[in-house]
Design a protein around this motif. Sequence first.
Motif, PDB file in Angstrom:
ATOM      1  N   TYR A   1      -2.450   3.820  -2.200  1.00 42.91           N
ATOM      2  CA  TYR A   1      -3.111   4.870  -1.415  1.00 42.91           C
ATOM      3  C   TYR A   1      -3.065   6.216  -2.141  1.00 42.91           C
ATOM      4  CZ  TYR A   1      -4.239   7.974   2.451  1.00 42.91           C
ATOM      5  OH  TYR A   1      -4.818   8.933   3.242  1.00 42.91           O
ATOM      6  N   SER A   2      -1.904   6.543  -2.708  1.00 45.56           N
ATOM      7  CA  SER A   2      -1.778   7.835  -3.383  1.00 45.56           C
ATOM      8  C   SER A   2      -2.620   7.891  -4.651  1.00 45.56           C
ATOM      9  CB  SER A   2      -0.311   8.124  -3.717  1.00 45.56           C
ATOM     10  OG  SER A   2       0.202   7.147  -4.604  1.00 45.56           O
TER      11      SER A   2
ATOM     12  N   SER B   1     -12.031   7.403  -5.450  1.00 48.11           N
ATOM     13  CA  SER B   1     -11.037   6.582  -4.746  1.00 48.11           C
ATOM     14  C   SER B   1     -11.400   5.105  -4.776  1.00 48.11           C
ATOM     15  CB  SER B   1     -10.899   7.054  -3.296  1.00 48.11           C
ATOM     16  OG  SER B   1     -12.114   6.894  -2.587  1.00 48.11           O
ATOM     17  N   TRP B   2     -12.694   4.775  -4.818  1.00 45.03           N
ATOM     18  CA  TRP B   2     -13.098   3.372  -4.882  1.00 45.03           C
ATOM     19  C   TRP B   2     -12.568   2.735  -6.156  1.00 45.03           C
ATOM     20  CZ3 TRP B   2     -18.397   1.590  -2.724  1.00 45.03           C
ATOM     21  CH2 TRP B   2     -18.556   2.064  -1.419  1.00 45.03           C
ATOM     22  N   PHE B   3     -12.717   3.433  -7.261  1.00 44.45           N
ATOM     23  CA  PHE B   3     -12.267   2.902  -8.546  1.00 44.45           C
ATOM     24  C   PHE B   3     -10.748   2.944  -8.654  1.00 44.45           C
ATOM     25  CE2 PHE B   3     -11.094   3.609 -13.002  1.00 44.45           C
ATOM     26  CZ  PHE B   3     -11.665   2.489 -13.591  1.00 44.45           C
ATOM     27  N   SER B   4     -10.140   4.050  -8.245  1.00 44.95           N
ATOM     28  CA  SER B   4      -8.698   4.224  -8.434  1.00 44.95           C
ATOM     29  C   SER B   4      -7.882   3.252  -7.597  1.00 44.95           C
ATOM     30  CB  SER B   4      -8.295   5.665  -8.092  1.00 44.95           C
ATOM     31  OG  SER B   4      -8.946   6.582  -8.934  1.00 44.95           O
ATOM     32  N   GLY B   5      -8.309   2.970  -6.364  1.00 40.80           N
ATOM     33  CA  GLY B   5      -7.550   2.080  -5.497  1.00 40.80           C
ATOM     34  C   GLY B   5      -7.473   0.664  -6.045  1.00 40.80           C
ATOM     35  N   ILE B   6      -8.614   0.124  -6.472  1.00 38.06           N
ATOM     36  CA  ILE B   6      -8.634  -1.241  -7.006  1.00 38.06           C
ATOM     37  C   ILE B   6      -7.926  -1.299  -8.354  1.00 38.06           C
ATOM     38  CG2 ILE B   6     -10.168  -3.055  -7.868  1.00 38.06           C
ATOM     39  CD1 ILE B   6     -12.116  -2.313  -5.667  1.00 38.06           C
ATOM     40  N   THR B   7      -8.111  -0.262  -9.187  1.00 34.47           N
ATOM     41  CA  THR B   7      -7.417  -0.229 -10.478  1.00 34.47           C
ATOM     42  C   THR B   7      -5.905  -0.192 -10.287  1.00 34.47           C
ATOM     43  OG1 THR B   7      -9.295   0.917 -11.489  1.00 34.47           O
ATOM     44  CG2 THR B   7      -7.191   1.046 -12.640  1.00 34.47           C
ATOM     45  N   ALA B   8      -5.442   0.514  -9.262  1.00 34.27           N
ATOM     46  CA  ALA B   8      -4.003   0.571  -8.983  1.00 34.27           C
ATOM     47  C   ALA B   8      -3.461  -0.817  -8.640  1.00 34.27           C
ATOM     48  CB  ALA B   8      -3.728   1.550  -7.846  1.00 34.27           C
ATOM     49  N   ILE B   9      -4.217  -1.603  -7.880  1.00 39.59           N
ATOM     50  CA  ILE B   9      -3.774  -2.962  -7.555  1.00 39.59           C
ATOM     51  C   ILE B   9      -3.655  -3.803  -8.828  1.00 39.59           C
ATOM     52  CG2 ILE B   9      -4.435  -5.109  -6.404  1.00 39.59           C
ATOM     53  CD1 ILE B   9      -5.628  -3.492  -4.180  1.00 39.59           C
TER      54      ILE B   9
ATOM     55  N   VAL C   1      -6.923  -1.125   0.759  1.00 45.70           N
ATOM     56  CA  VAL C   1      -8.177  -0.727   0.108  1.00 45.70           C
ATOM     57  C   VAL C   1      -9.363  -0.845   1.059  1.00 45.70           C
ATOM     58  CG1 VAL C   1      -9.787  -1.291  -1.755  1.00 45.70           C
ATOM     59  CG2 VAL C   1      -7.339  -1.264  -2.195  1.00 45.70           C
ATOM     60  N   LYS C   2      -9.560  -2.027   1.641  1.00 47.81           N
ATOM     61  CA  LYS C   2     -10.705  -2.211   2.534  1.00 47.81           C
ATOM     62  C   LYS C   2     -10.512  -1.531   3.884  1.00 47.81           C
ATOM     63  CE  LYS C   2     -12.437  -6.614   0.693  1.00 47.81           C
ATOM     64  NZ  LYS C   2     -12.793  -8.008   1.023  1.00 47.81           N
ATOM     65  N   GLY C   3      -9.280  -1.598   4.416  1.00 46.58           N
ATOM     66  CA  GLY C   3      -9.044  -1.059   5.750  1.00 46.58           C
ATOM     67  C   GLY C   3      -8.780   0.434   5.773  1.00 46.58           C
ATOM     68  N   VAL C   4      -7.703   0.868   5.133  1.00 44.67           N
ATOM     69  CA  VAL C   4      -7.308   2.278   5.206  1.00 44.67           C
ATOM     70  C   VAL C   4      -8.230   3.167   4.374  1.00 44.67           C
ATOM     71  CG1 VAL C   4      -5.433   3.911   4.791  1.00 44.67           C
ATOM     72  CG2 VAL C   4      -4.910   1.610   5.624  1.00 44.67           C
ATOM     73  N   LEU C   5      -8.493   2.774   3.136  1.00 43.04           N
ATOM     74  CA  LEU C   5      -9.335   3.588   2.254  1.00 43.04           C
ATOM     75  C   LEU C   5     -10.821   3.395   2.516  1.00 43.04           C
ATOM     76  CD1 LEU C   5      -7.402   3.100  -1.118  1.00 43.04           C
ATOM     77  CD2 LEU C   5      -7.377   5.102   0.375  1.00 43.04           C
ATOM     78  N   GLU C   6     -11.182   2.346   3.272  1.00 43.39           N
ATOM     79  CA  GLU C   6     -12.583   2.064   3.630  1.00 43.39           C
ATOM     80  C   GLU C   6     -13.467   1.904   2.397  1.00 43.39           C
ATOM     81  OE1 GLU C   6     -13.734   5.201   6.233  1.00 43.39           O
ATOM     82  OE2 GLU C   6     -12.645   4.389   7.949  1.00 43.39           O
ATOM     83  N   VAL C   7     -12.953   1.169   1.421  1.00 40.07           N
ATOM     84  CA  VAL C   7     -13.710   0.900   0.204  1.00 40.07           C
ATOM     85  C   VAL C   7     -14.546  -0.359   0.417  1.00 40.07           C
ATOM     86  CG1 VAL C   7     -13.564   0.332  -2.246  1.00 40.07           C
ATOM     87  CG2 VAL C   7     -11.976   1.985  -1.247  1.00 40.07           C
ATOM     88  N   THR C   8     -15.808  -0.291   0.067  1.00 35.89           N
ATOM     89  CA  THR C   8     -16.678  -1.459   0.144  1.00 35.89           C
ATOM     90  C   THR C   8     -16.480  -2.307  -1.103  1.00 35.89           C
ATOM     91  OG1 THR C   8     -18.317  -0.224   1.421  1.00 35.89           O
ATOM     92  CG2 THR C   8     -19.058  -2.247   0.343  1.00 35.89           C
ATOM     93  N   VAL C   9     -15.953  -3.509  -0.918  1.00 30.68           N
ATOM     94  CA  VAL C   9     -15.707  -4.426  -2.027  1.00 30.68           C
ATOM     95  C   VAL C   9     -16.691  -5.585  -1.901  1.00 30.68           C
ATOM     96  CG1 VAL C   9     -14.020  -5.890  -3.195  1.00 30.68           C
ATOM     97  CG2 VAL C   9     -13.275  -3.795  -2.058  1.00 30.68           C
ATOM     98  N   PRO C  10     -17.755  -5.589  -2.711  1.00 30.50           N
ATOM     99  CA  PRO C  10     -18.773  -6.635  -2.553  1.00 30.50           C
ATOM    100  C   PRO C  10     -18.350  -7.988  -3.101  1.00 30.50           C
ATOM    101  CG  PRO C  10     -19.329  -5.211  -4.401  1.00 30.50           C
ATOM    102  CD  PRO C  10     -18.108  -4.620  -3.751  1.00 30.50           C
TER     103      PRO C  10
END
Length: 379
Positions: free
Chosen positions: A41-42, A178-186, A248-257
Amino acid sequence: MGTRNGTLHNAWHLGIKEFHSLLGDWTMLFLIVFMFTISVYSDARARPESLHRASIAVADEDRSQLSARIIAALQPPQFITPERIGLADIDKGMDAGLHTFVLDIPPNFQRDVLAGRSPAMQLNVDATRQSQAQTGTGYIQSIVNDEIRAFVQRYRGPAPQPVQIVERAMFNPNLSQSWFSGITAIINNVTMLGILLTGAALIREREHGTIEHLLVMPVTPLEIMLSKVWSMGVVVLVASSFSLQVVVKGVLEVTVPGSAALFGLGTLLYLFAAASIGIFMGTLARNMPQFGLMSILVLLPLQILSGALTPRESMPDVVRWLMSFAPTTHYVGLGQAVLFRNAGIDVVWPEFLMVAAIGVVFFALAHHRLRRTIGTMQG
């Protein structure tokens, strides 16, 4: 067949023992939870969206309609509300670090623009604030040019454009960092914990003295390795899947296709390689401090040079060639292709194959090293 069933049986029960050991290690449990929740998240939210609330002041010596339009355009969220200062206050404010940018609009600026004289404006930048200084200069130049162009067109009419570029942002239409950073962090955290958990599990056996108990039991180094690989791999896989779905999908509301199942399959295959690296490092280190220092030397290149933070195309050819033998490079490629671009197995199968091949090599090296280590302890 009996030997194979016995190996799997021993590996299964030794893996269950690893779960019990992990449940008693509150430090490792906290690290797992932290890395796949707060850390993700951070990473996604703590970094500014290229330019956010930069400090700017304007010395307006023209005080015209055009200068007022330029000042009005320098507004949040990219900038804080511009502060109007005098010409004598520019150096004083910059020296005190009060402003990152100071724009000086010269006298008769509007008159010279309408007369086609191309007057110059001065932009003072505090380059010690490097991240804002680089991007902010381009923002200000673009804003000023847009306002001047719109202002001049009211008097001269719109200038015809020989070419018009139509932009389409694929996979991230709002260009959200945030879309890129959140998934990259995982992806980075899977690498980190995949190596650390298995290596630390082996070191923990040695420090607690339980490795001697294993030596007198009818188990082989292969069974010990398999138990640590599958148990720690399951832990990281479950944690990363939770982070993708909830954080990512829930809290950050990132659309992951892309397909989460295909990404999970790639993660499971990659964890086989990462866990093998962790076990190999665990056989080289004698205690946890040594393992920690060794992890820094291994994890930093794997994460920085894998393509997760910087595109591999911008790296030197030698670095690209060397990193092609690292499983992290191919995992990052398949992860970004699947999650960002909704790629299927027909596209990412070469990365799957490379991760599996590199994982087998590291597993064989770790198994050879573990056999030698156990043989030395028995001797």
